[in-house]
Design a protein around this motif. Structure first.
Motif, PDB file in Angstrom:
ATOM      1  N   GLY A   1       0.797  -1.211   0.000  1.00 46.69           N
ATOM      2  CA  GLY A   1       0.000   0.000   0.000  1.00 46.69           C
ATOM      3  C   GLY A   1       0.832   1.263   0.000  1.00 46.69           C
ATOM      4  O   GLY A   1       1.279   1.730   1.052  1.00 46.69           O
ATOM      5  N   VAL A   2       1.054   1.842  -1.162  1.00 47.84           N
ATOM      6  CA  VAL A   2       1.890   3.031  -1.296  1.00 47.84           C
ATOM      7  C   VAL A   2       1.127   4.260  -0.810  1.00 47.84           C
ATOM      8  O   VAL A   2       0.013   4.527  -1.256  1.00 47.84           O
ATOM      9  CB  VAL A   2       2.335   3.228  -2.755  1.00 47.84           C
ATOM     10  N   GLN A   3       1.718   5.019   0.089  1.00 47.84           N
ATOM     11  CA  GLN A   3       1.075   6.213   0.622  1.00 47.84           C
ATOM     12  C   GLN A   3       1.289   7.407  -0.299  1.00 47.84           C
ATOM     13  O   GLN A   3       2.233   7.449  -1.099  1.00 47.84           O
ATOM     14  CB  GLN A   3       1.615   6.514   2.022  1.00 47.84           C
ATOM     15  N   ALA A   4       0.432   8.398  -0.158  1.00 49.75           N
ATOM     16  CA  ALA A   4       0.424   9.536  -1.072  1.00 49.75           C
ATOM     17  C   ALA A   4       1.730  10.330  -1.054  1.00 49.75           C
ATOM     18  O   ALA A   4       2.116  10.913  -2.060  1.00 49.75           O
ATOM     19  CB  ALA A   4      -0.749  10.452  -0.724  1.00 49.75           C
ATOM     20  N   GLY A   5       2.436  10.341   0.071  1.00 47.74           N
ATOM     21  CA  GLY A   5       3.650  11.134   0.164  1.00 47.74           C
ATOM     22  C   GLY A   5       4.878  10.495  -0.450  1.00 47.74           C
ATOM     23  O   GLY A   5       5.935  11.135  -0.551  1.00 47.74           O
ATOM     24  N   ALA A   6       4.782   9.234  -0.891  1.00 48.41           N
ATOM     25  CA  ALA A   6       5.940   8.532  -1.448  1.00 48.41           C
ATOM     26  C   ALA A   6       6.317   9.102  -2.810  1.00 48.41           C
ATOM     27  O   ALA A   6       5.449   9.330  -3.653  1.00 48.41           O
ATOM     28  CB  ALA A   6       5.650   7.053  -1.558  1.00 48.41           C
ATOM     29  N   LYS A   7       7.614   9.326  -3.009  1.00 49.56           N
ATOM     30  CA  LYS A   7       8.112   9.842  -4.276  1.00 49.56           C
ATOM     31  C   LYS A   7       9.202   8.952  -4.890  1.00 49.56           C
ATOM     32  O   LYS A   7       9.475   9.053  -6.082  1.00 49.56           O
ATOM     33  CB  LYS A   7       8.678  11.244  -4.089  1.00 49.56           C
TER      34      LYS A   7
END
Length: 302
Positions: free
Chosen positions: A143-149
């Motif tokens: 589950g990749v969170q929105a803040g991951a870049k």
């Protein structure tokens, strides 16, 4: 224009091994380069024949410095590596951090696992039928969170089984990284096998990264850790020599490595005097991936 891959093949479609060696039945992707998803009902792209390299060539000519700096060192020494049991720690900006067992990962990916064939380029090239699944599918488990870049990777460090790590060739463990959009691209895969067989140790068993437009640069093997982060992660070759190895490291014939040119390539298996061929931008995947770098100076961001 034909695409180099399709997402409609499963394990049921995997070509029996004897057909891999019937080279006349294997066609490449667009323009005789790249990838074709291949299986029992092999995808027939509008392409000219491109033969895969042999098992011997694919498994005996490798870069895997944990076992030595010579091309044949991995095939000579990697057999001592223990690859079962195996787990991958996924942490950072994810909803479900934890240790994911290799068998658990495979059970989740069974319906999505494919056969891919990439044309792989460094200063040399070969054609390899990879078995694997999209990295994005693995990241979705956590589950990749929105803040991951960015996505950072680490290779196993086991000095008693990896003789190359006893020397300070690099700052061990080996580290690699991608921007999140590069990692989520459908051409970016986690490979689990070649030629329909489990991945040999020297090729990065049991789980390695394959990014076809960055092959030879972003090919981290035997992965044990994946971290989602909002900061550009350190990478081993950039840490060792930032002048020669930038973070992006695309196959780009217009940007020379300080010690060699990317403008041409030599096919492995063609002999010492094999004719060099022009290297294609992004290794021939320009149509699929150029948009990832729109507006970027790829000479500066190499």
């Amino acid at each position: 224009m034909a695409h180099r891959w399709q997402n409609d093949l499963t394990h049921k479609d995997i070509t029996p091994e004897p057909l891999f060696w019937n080279r006349r039945k294997i066609l490449a992707g667009l323009g005789g380069v790249g990838l074709g998803a291949i299986g029992g009902g092999m995808a027939q792209a509008e392409a000219s024949p491109l033969e895969p390299n042999t098992w011997e060539e694919v498994t005996s000519y490798n870069n895997y410095y944990e076992f030595g700096t010579g091309k044949t060192d991995p095939s000579e020494y990697a057999g001592q590596l223990t690859t079962s049991p195996w787990s991958v720690e996924i942490d950072g900006l994810v909803d479900r951090p934890g240790s994911y067992g290799f068998e658990q990962i495979l059970s989740e990916m069974t319906l999505e696992e494919r056969i891919y064939r990439f044309r792989c380029v460094e200063a040399w090239s070969m054609v390899i039928p990879w078995q694997g699944f999209e990295l994005s599918d693995l990241l979705a488990l956590a589950g990749v969170q929105a803040g991951a870049k960015y996505v950072a990777f680490e290779t196993l460090l086991r000095r008693d089984e990896m003789p190359g790590t006893r020397y300070p060739v690099l700052d061990w463990p080996y580290r690699e990284g991608l921007r999140l959009d590069e990692a989520m691209h459908p051409l970016t895969i986690m490979a689990t096998g070649i030629f329909g067989k489990p991945l040999p140790n020297q090729n990065g068993a049991p789980l390695r990264l394959v990014v076809p437009w960055k092959y030879g640069f972003k090919s981290i093997k035997s992965i044990v850790k994946i971290t989602l982060t909002d900061q550009e992660p350190p990478t081993s070759w950039n840490m060792a020599n930032a002048r020669e190895y930038g973070f992006y490291s695309n196959v780009n014939p217009t940007v020379d490595h300080p010690r060699w040119s990317q403008a041409t390539e030599r096919r492995i298996g063609g002999g010492l005097f094999a004719r060099r061929e022009p290297t294609l931008m992004f290794n021939g995947y320009e149509e699929e991936v150029a948009s990832l770098y729109a507006g970027m100076d790829l000479t500066k961001n190499y």
